[in-house]
Scaffold this motif. Structure first.
Motif, PDB file in Angstrom:
ATOM      1  N   VAL A 336      26.096 -30.764  61.896  1.00 34.93           N
ATOM      2  CA  VAL A 336      27.256 -31.568  61.492  1.00 34.93           C
ATOM      3  C   VAL A 336      27.990 -30.843  60.360  1.00 34.93           C
ATOM      4  N   PRO A 337      29.267 -30.513  60.535  1.00 36.66           N
ATOM      5  CA  PRO A 337      30.004 -29.854  59.457  1.00 36.66           C
ATOM      6  C   PRO A 337      30.237 -30.806  58.291  1.00 36.66           C
ATOM      7  N   VAL A 338      30.280 -30.239  57.090  1.00 35.31           N
ATOM      8  CA  VAL A 338      30.331 -31.036  55.862  1.00 35.31           C
ATOM      9  C   VAL A 338      31.618 -30.772  55.082  1.00 35.31           C
ATOM     10  N   ILE A 339      32.210 -31.859  54.586  1.00 36.38           N
ATOM     11  CA  ILE A 339      33.292 -31.777  53.603  1.00 36.38           C
ATOM     12  C   ILE A 339      32.675 -32.181  52.273  1.00 36.38           C
ATOM     13  N   THR A 340      32.676 -31.292  51.307  1.00 32.48           N
ATOM     14  CA  THR A 340      32.148 -31.635  49.988  1.00 32.48           C
ATOM     15  C   THR A 340      33.006 -30.990  48.909  1.00 32.48           C
ATOM     16  N   THR A 341      32.660 -31.255  47.655  1.00 29.74           N
ATOM     17  CA  THR A 341      33.507 -30.819  46.548  1.00 29.74           C
ATOM     18  C   THR A 341      32.952 -29.585  45.844  1.00 29.74           C
ATOM     19  N   ASP A 342      33.754 -29.086  44.926  1.00 25.07           N
ATOM     20  CA  ASP A 342      33.370 -27.921  44.129  1.00 25.07           C
ATOM     21  C   ASP A 342      32.412 -28.277  43.002  1.00 25.07           C
ATOM     22  N   ARG A 343      31.977 -29.535  42.949  1.00 26.31           N
ATOM     23  CA  ARG A 343      31.008 -29.955  41.920  1.00 26.31           C
ATOM     24  C   ARG A 343      29.674 -30.336  42.552  1.00 26.31           C
ATOM     25  N   THR A 344      29.310 -29.623  43.588  1.00 24.59           N
ATOM     26  CA  THR A 344      28.022 -29.766  44.269  1.00 24.59           C
ATOM     27  C   THR A 344      27.511 -28.350  44.550  1.00 24.59           C
ATOM     28  N   ALA A 345      26.451 -28.248  45.357  1.00 19.03           N
ATOM     29  CA  ALA A 345      25.982 -26.928  45.785  1.00 19.03           C
ATOM     30  C   ALA A 345      26.834 -26.372  46.914  1.00 19.03           C
ATOM     31  N   GLY A 346      27.840 -27.130  47.342  1.00 19.95           N
ATOM     32  CA  GLY A 346      28.688 -26.704  48.445  1.00 19.95           C
ATOM     33  C   GLY A 346      29.158 -25.253  48.353  1.00 19.95           C
ATOM     34  N   PRO A 347      29.755 -24.830  47.213  1.00 23.08           N
ATOM     35  CA  PRO A 347      30.230 -23.451  47.113  1.00 23.08           C
ATOM     36  C   PRO A 347      29.135 -22.399  47.265  1.00 23.08           C
ATOM     37  N   ASP A 348      27.872 -22.762  47.029  1.00 26.03           N
ATOM     38  CA  ASP A 348      26.759 -21.820  47.149  1.00 26.03           C
ATOM     39  C   ASP A 348      26.279 -21.674  48.591  1.00 26.03           C
ATOM     40  N   ILE A 349      26.513 -22.690  49.418  1.00 31.40           N
ATOM     41  CA  ILE A 349      25.905 -22.673  50.755  1.00 31.40           C
ATOM     42  C   ILE A 349      26.907 -22.838  51.902  1.00 31.40           C
ATOM     43  N   ILE A 350      28.152 -23.197  51.585  1.00 33.46           N
ATOM     44  CA  ILE A 350      29.176 -23.380  52.622  1.00 33.46           C
ATOM     45  C   ILE A 350      30.257 -22.316  52.471  1.00 33.46           C
ATOM     46  N   LYS A 351      30.638 -21.717  53.573  1.00 34.48           N
ATOM     47  CA  LYS A 351      31.785 -20.820  53.590  1.00 34.48           C
ATOM     48  C   LYS A 351      32.969 -21.664  54.057  1.00 34.48           C
ATOM     49  N   SER A 352      33.791 -22.082  53.095  1.00 36.80           N
ATOM     50  CA  SER A 352      34.858 -23.035  53.387  1.00 36.80           C
ATOM     51  C   SER A 352      35.817 -22.475  54.434  1.00 36.80           C
ATOM     52  N   GLY A 353      36.063 -23.303  55.456  1.00 33.77           N
ATOM     53  CA  GLY A 353      36.950 -22.875  56.526  1.00 33.77           C
ATOM     54  C   GLY A 353      36.229 -22.182  57.664  1.00 33.77           C
ATOM     55  N   GLU A 354      34.883 -22.060  57.542  1.00 34.51           N
ATOM     56  CA  GLU A 354      34.091 -21.431  58.617  1.00 34.51           C
ATOM     57  C   GLU A 354      32.931 -22.310  59.087  1.00 34.51           C
ATOM     58  N   ASP A 355      32.131 -22.822  58.122  1.00 33.12           N
ATOM     59  CA  ASP A 355      31.028 -23.708  58.508  1.00 33.12           C
ATOM     60  C   ASP A 355      31.054 -25.027  57.736  1.00 33.12           C
ATOM     61  N   GLY A 356      32.199 -25.348  57.156  1.00 30.91           N
ATOM     62  CA  GLY A 356      32.385 -26.569  56.384  1.00 30.91           C
ATOM     63  C   GLY A 356      33.635 -26.440  55.542  1.00 30.91           C
ATOM     64  N   TRP A 357      33.817 -27.403  54.649  1.00 29.06           N
ATOM     65  CA  TRP A 357      35.020 -27.385  53.808  1.00 29.06           C
ATOM     66  C   TRP A 357      34.652 -27.750  52.367  1.00 29.06           C
ATOM     67  N   ILE A 358      35.180 -26.974  51.415  1.00 29.93           N
ATOM     68  CA  ILE A 358      35.053 -27.297  49.992  1.00 29.93           C
ATOM     69  C   ILE A 358      36.415 -27.786  49.519  1.00 29.93           C
ATOM     70  N   VAL A 359      36.442 -28.998  48.958  1.00 30.80           N
ATOM     71  CA  VAL A 359      37.696 -29.569  48.451  1.00 30.80           C
ATOM     72  C   VAL A 359      37.578 -29.824  46.952  1.00 30.80           C
ATOM     73  N   GLU A 360      38.705 -29.979  46.318  1.00 32.50           N
ATOM     74  CA  GLU A 360      38.736 -30.280  44.889  1.00 32.50           C
ATOM     75  C   GLU A 360      38.116 -31.652  44.643  1.00 32.50           C
ATOM     76  N   ALA A 361      37.272 -31.766  43.625  1.00 35.52           N
ATOM     77  CA  ALA A 361      36.666 -33.056  43.292  1.00 35.52           C
ATOM     78  C   ALA A 361      37.740 -34.021  42.797  1.00 35.52           C
ATOM     79  N   GLY A 362      37.587 -35.291  43.168  1.00 35.80           N
ATOM     80  CA  GLY A 362      38.515 -36.309  42.691  1.00 35.80           C
ATOM     81  C   GLY A 362      39.864 -36.285  43.375  1.00 35.80           C
ATOM     82  N   SER A 363      39.909 -35.827  44.614  1.00 32.46           N
ATOM     83  CA  SER A 363      41.185 -35.755  45.333  1.00 32.46           C
ATOM     84  C   SER A 363      41.045 -36.365  46.732  1.00 32.46           C
ATOM     85  N   SER A 364      41.601 -37.561  46.898  1.00 36.67           N
ATOM     86  CA  SER A 364      41.615 -38.175  48.231  1.00 36.67           C
ATOM     87  C   SER A 364      42.567 -37.422  49.152  1.00 36.67           C
ATOM     88  N   VAL A 365      43.617 -36.840  48.564  1.00 38.06           N
ATOM     89  CA  VAL A 365      44.588 -36.071  49.351  1.00 38.06           C
ATOM     90  C   VAL A 365      43.904 -34.877  50.013  1.00 38.06           C
TER      91      VAL A 365
END
Length: 414
Positions: A336-365
């Motif tokens: 299951v692909p994951v959308i998570t923020t830059d204030r988790t381990a996401g940036p360490d384990i997800i390549k945003s735009g390839e196997d998931g998405w890293i978004v800015e924390a605190g942004s519903s947009v």
């Protein structure tokens, strides 16, 4: 080199650390509260559905010679919680509260160090809130102090989360982390001051330590492992149905919940949101109203969590402050692909735009933009999901255990 691991309750990361140290012959002893082994009475009692919590404390038979346990306070905490005796588990004050469990465990380990050093102990590995007495005694004995910070530094949490009191005041009652006393916060700082090395599981956690006012030793970042990849996910077309979105975690604003609810607002005809988790507080009106609009499941077993993940198209974890976020790796292991923020381990384990998405924390947009992208190009669900599953296969928990053992064996311990 021989190391004591001290962890009162044992979780996935501490257990896999122990496995790594056992394989590398670095473990001196494991100190915990409740340790149950096959053949024991408590192990048999764990078969009773009402006592299934005991099963979670069962350990591999090979650990038995290395394990020391002292369970009075932890059994008291579990029993008081089960019987809803809130007075006994009241935050910091209750006789069986988790703080008392950690403090008594810490003192017990500290009192064991003198004899352990005579038997060849080199260092102690302890976790936040349960290390002060152990490290204080270890310093007196000339033992190495290894500190594990599983979530970001408390001052950073305060400064980052303070914004939520101003921007989303109606959610503020769910931010229960602000209830810690100054004494508890001072203990955290004293533990850091005594550490000879600090281990964290994400770059974000390391970044938060910049707000510590004293001198810090080396900080090593070693991300946790992924659960074993077993079952394949069946990907289904989005034609004639809604995008199935899932969140699992504690229901508080620290998890960024308001931003997730805002992100699906206005697109409920295209998105179906499921929320799994316990409420941080019972009386947050805005949370309760939001849950009424969507599917809410208060609790699932771990196996049920993984099955639930496989039934959804995308997992969203919009946390505003997270040391790691094990649900991220769990979802990825299920394809299951994951959308998570830059204030988790996401940036360490997800390549945003390839196997998931890293978004800015605190942004519903930012979250809504990813939903829009998925709805416009639904084939990326399977594409990203398969890539996430492949990533999970490259880093099982055994890799974490081995990397930790390698890092510990490389320390310059006298």
């Amino acid at each position: 080199m021989k190391i004591i691991i001290s962890h009162p309750t044992l979780n996935a990361n501490s257990k896999n650390l122990v496995i790594g140290l056992l394989k590398s012959k670095l473990l001196f002893k494991l100190f915990t509260t409740i340790a149950i082994f096959p053949g024991q009475l408590l192990f048999k009692l764990g078969s009773n559905p009402k006592l299934k919590d005991l099963k979670r404390r069962s350990l591999d038979k090979t650990w038995q010679p290395y394990t020391q346990s002292k369970s009075f306070f932890e059994f008291g905490r579990l029993l008081a919680s089960k019987l809803h005796l809130e007075y006994f588990v009241k935050h910091e004050k209750g006789f069986f509260c988790v703080d008392k469990v950690y403090q008594n465990h810490d003192k017990w380990v500290a009192n064991s160090l003198t004899q352990a050093k005579k038997e060849g102990l080199s260092g102690v590995y302890a976790y936040e809130d349960g290390a002060l007495a152990t490290f204080t005694k270890a310093k007196q004995l000339g033992l190495y102090c290894i500190y594990d910070l599983p979530i970001g530094y408390w001052k950073s949490a305060r400064s980052l989360m303070q914004k939520e009191f101003d921007v989303n005041p109606e959610w503020s009652s769910t931010l229960t982390g602000f209830n810690d006393s100054s004494d508890k916060l001072n203990i955290k700082d004293q533990e850091l001051a005594l550490a000879d090395v600090i281990f964290v599981a994400s770059s974000f956690t390391k970044k938060t330590l910049a707000e510590y006012s004293g001198n810090l030793p080396e900080i090593k970042v070693i991300p946790y492992g992924f659960p074993e990849v077993k079952q394949k996910k069946e990907y289904q077309s989005l034609a004639n149905r809604k995008l199935k979105v899932l969140f699992i975690g504690g229901l508080s604003q620290r998890k960024g919940l308001s931003y997730l609810f805002d992100a699906v607002e206005g697109i409920q005809n295209q998105v179906e949101l499921t929320i799994v988790g316990h409420k941080a507080v019972a009386n947050c009106d805005v949370l309760n109203l939001s849950l009424e609009k969507h599917k809410w499941i208060p609790s699932l077993s771990h196996d049920q969590v993984l099955a639930c993940m496989r039934e959804h198209d995308v997992f969203v974890f919009p946390s505003l402050f997270e040391g790691f976020g094990l649900v991220i790796t769990e979802a990825m292991s299920q394809g299951v692909p994951v959308i998570t923020t830059d204030r988790t381990a996401g940036p360490d384990i997800i390549k945003s735009g390839e196997d998931g998405w890293i978004v800015e924390a605190g942004s519903s947009v930012a979250i809504k933009e990813v939903f829009t992208k998925i709805l416009e190009t639904p084939e990326i669900i399977e594409q990203f999901g398969l890539a996430a599953r492949q990533k999970a296969q490259t880093r099982p928990w055994s890799v974490y255990g081995q990397e930790m053992a390698d890092a510990l064996s490389s320390l310059k311990i006298l």
